[in-house]
Design a protein around this motif. Structure first.
Motif, PDB file in Angstrom:
ATOM      1  N   THR A 404       0.807  -1.218   0.000  1.00 32.44           N
ATOM      2  CA  THR A 404       0.000   0.000   0.000  1.00 32.44           C
ATOM      3  C   THR A 404       0.844   1.274   0.000  1.00 32.44           C
ATOM      4  N   TYR A 475     -10.229  -0.707  -1.341  1.00 29.25           N
ATOM      5  CA  TYR A 475      -9.918  -0.486   0.066  1.00 29.25           C
ATOM      6  C   TYR A 475     -11.172  -0.139   0.855  1.00 29.25           C
ATOM      7  N   SER A 476     -12.055   0.661   0.243  1.00 30.11           N
ATOM      8  CA  SER A 476     -13.305   1.016   0.911  1.00 30.11           C
ATOM      9  C   SER A 476     -14.155  -0.212   1.174  1.00 30.11           C
ATOM     10  N   LEU A 478     -13.064  -3.300   1.456  1.00 37.07           N
ATOM     11  CA  LEU A 478     -12.368  -4.088   2.475  1.00 37.07           C
ATOM     12  C   LEU A 478     -12.651  -3.536   3.872  1.00 37.07           C
ATOM     13  N   LYS A 479     -12.581  -2.219   3.992  1.00 38.69           N
ATOM     14  CA  LYS A 479     -12.769  -1.575   5.304  1.00 38.69           C
ATOM     15  C   LYS A 479     -14.205  -1.698   5.794  1.00 38.69           C
ATOM     16  N   ASN A 480     -15.150  -1.561   4.884  1.00 36.59           N
ATOM     17  CA  ASN A 480     -16.556  -1.542   5.291  1.00 36.59           C
ATOM     18  C   ASN A 480     -17.164  -2.919   5.429  1.00 36.59           C
ATOM     19  N   LYS A 482     -15.536  -5.429   7.098  1.00 35.76           N
ATOM     20  CA  LYS A 482     -14.875  -6.132   8.196  1.00 35.76           C
ATOM     21  C   LYS A 482     -15.926  -6.622   9.199  1.00 35.76           C
TER      22      LYS A 482
END
Length: 482
Positions: A404, A475-476, A478-480, A482
């Protein structure tokens, strides 16, 4: 002909594709537009790249998608499917869009070889055939390309039909091996159906059938003076095989003014025997006689014996090529990456796993390859969202998805979109090129790769990078999630 020619290949699907289709139908998702990517996660044999193959068979399959009355009767007999779904299947055909990387293109892990946009049932139903076609032929084309590169310009023939896992593996394997760079095959039907040149001479049984090796050789050369390649290792290669071959060449070919001939070895120490045979032939004046070898060869054995000084003009490669014995699974997968909302907006989808290598790259994407204008070599591949454009008239920053913190700036490059339209609204819009053209395209594209990427062992990693926009979306999600 091949076993599958007797079958309706629409039924060559995993059963869950039908149960899911029935479920989509009953849930009201029949017309929901989905996007799927075909990609692979790891190059075979630890190599630096793979060769895409199998697209022509996918085109033939998609054009013939249908369920026969017998198919419907079979499905009805399973007592799992509603009558409305079976009625839908009785009129089934493909109406969606497909984009694909042309056959013969070097491809890399995690980038889409094929993208499908279609109603949910259609998109799900074709999963198995797309994967089996791409997985098998890409595997064999990749292995063949490794073998051909190891041979360093010498002729390579695919000799593996009798060791293939079934008739279709033999025929499609010969086709894929030709794309990868083999010059021909021993498989006659591959020549008849696809124009892959089929050749061959004799087996040990020919030599054994006659009262003497000399008689066997002379009879054969008299019958085929323009195609005289003799198998010299039935009894004793150096004491009888090569001397008898020279004797027959002198008696039959020399008076005819024919200098084209050959010998083949199928056993023994190939380095030593070919060196000795070459000296014997040259001393006898048959400097133009070609030496062919076979016997469980692969790219590593070929590389090693050539390094040792083996005198070989042609390699016949069988079981280790047609079965890709060293790593017989390509590992391509078919994953949902987006769906369309009712207003036409595209909603990206991601698969998340504790195994990081199985996390998918979401969205309907475009795939570019950047070529350096100064070298003509491939610099990197670039994945971006479908509505992004790439300008190759300046510098560009690309994002490494594996780290990243890492970016790479490319400049003085030409960008080429790799996927091309194959089907639009169910109609074929692509011309499948002749196989010879595909093979030449493959050779040209492999030549655009740096030698470091083409190493058999520990190749340099090739960049397959994401646009900043695509990375932010991934990434969004992946983050949301979890």
């Amino acid at each position: 002909m091949a076993t599958t020619d007797k079958l309706n290949l629409t039924m060559l699907c995993d059963f869950y594709e039908l149960t899911m289709g029935n479920g989509f139908f009953r849930a009201g998702y029949k017309d929901k537009i989905c996007y799927f990517d075909v990609f692979f996660r790891q190059c075979p044999d630890g190599g630096g790249f793979a060769i895409a193959a199998g697209l022509e068979q996918i085109v033939e399959y998609i054009r013939d998608l249908h369920f026969s009355p017998e198919d419907i009767a079979y499905l009805r007999g399973r007592n799992l499917f509603c009558e409305e779904f079976l009625e839908y299947l009785s009129h089934f055909h493909f109406t969606g869009d497909i984009w694909a990387v042309p056959e013969g293109t070097p491809v890399f892990p995690r980038e889409p070889i094929i993208t499908v946009r279609a109603p949910a049932i259609e998109a799900q139903l074709i999963e198995t055939f797309l994967l089996l076609s791409i997985n098998h032929q890409s595997l064999i084309a990749t292995k063949a390309n490794r073998v051909v590169r190891a041979a360093k310009g010498r002729t390579v023939l695919e000799f593996g039909s009798r060791r293939a896992q079934g008739a279709d593996a033999a025929i499609m394997g010969a086709r894929a091996a030709y794309i990868g760079g083999c010059h021909g095959t021993a498989c006659t039907v591959a020549d008849q159906k696809y124009g892959v040149y089929a050749g061959g001479t004799m087996a040990h049984s020919w030599v054994q059938m006659f009262d003497s090796e000399y008689e066997a050789f002379k009879t054969y050369v008299q019958m085929y003076p323009d195609n005289a390649t003799l198998l010299v290792d039935t009894y004793n290669t150096l004491q009888s095989g090569v001397p008898n071959a020279i004797r027959v060449f002198n008696e039959v070919l020399k008076p005819l003014g024919i200098r084209k001939c050959g010998i083949r070895l199928d056993s023994g120490d190939m380095t030593y025997l070919t060196k000795m045979a070459r000296k014997m032939l040259d001393d006898a004046g048959w400097t133009e006689c070609k030496i062919s070898v076979s016997n469980s060869l692969d790219e590593y054995i070929i590389r090693e014996i050539l390094h040792e000084g083996a005198q070989v003009d042609m390699f016949g490669v069988g079981e280790r090529l047609i079965t890709a014995r060293s790593e017989p699974v390509f590992g391509g997968v078919y994953k949902l990456v987006a769906v369309e909302k009712e207003d036409g907006a595209i909603q990206p989808k991601i698969k998340i796993s504790e195994n990081v290598g199985k996390i998918t790259t979401p969205h309907f994407k475009k795939l570019y390859r950047f070529y350096g204008n100064d070298t003509g070599k491939a610099i990197a591949d670039y994945l971006c969202v479908y509505d992004e454009t790439v300008n190759d008239d300046g510098t560009m920053e690309i994002f490494d998805p594996e780290a990243t913190w890492k970016t790479k700036t490319v400049y003085n490059f030409t960008a080429k979109e790799l996927q091309v339209p194959i089907f639009q609204h169910g109609e074929l819009v692509y011309r499948c090129p002749p196989l010879e053209e595909v093979r030449e395209y493959c050779r040209e594209q492999v030549d655009t790769l740096w030698e470091e990427i083409k190493r058999f062992d520990n190749p340099q990693s090739y960049y397959v990078d994401l646009s900043p926009k695509l990375w932010d979306i991934k990434y969004s999600l992946l983050k949301n999630n979890k």
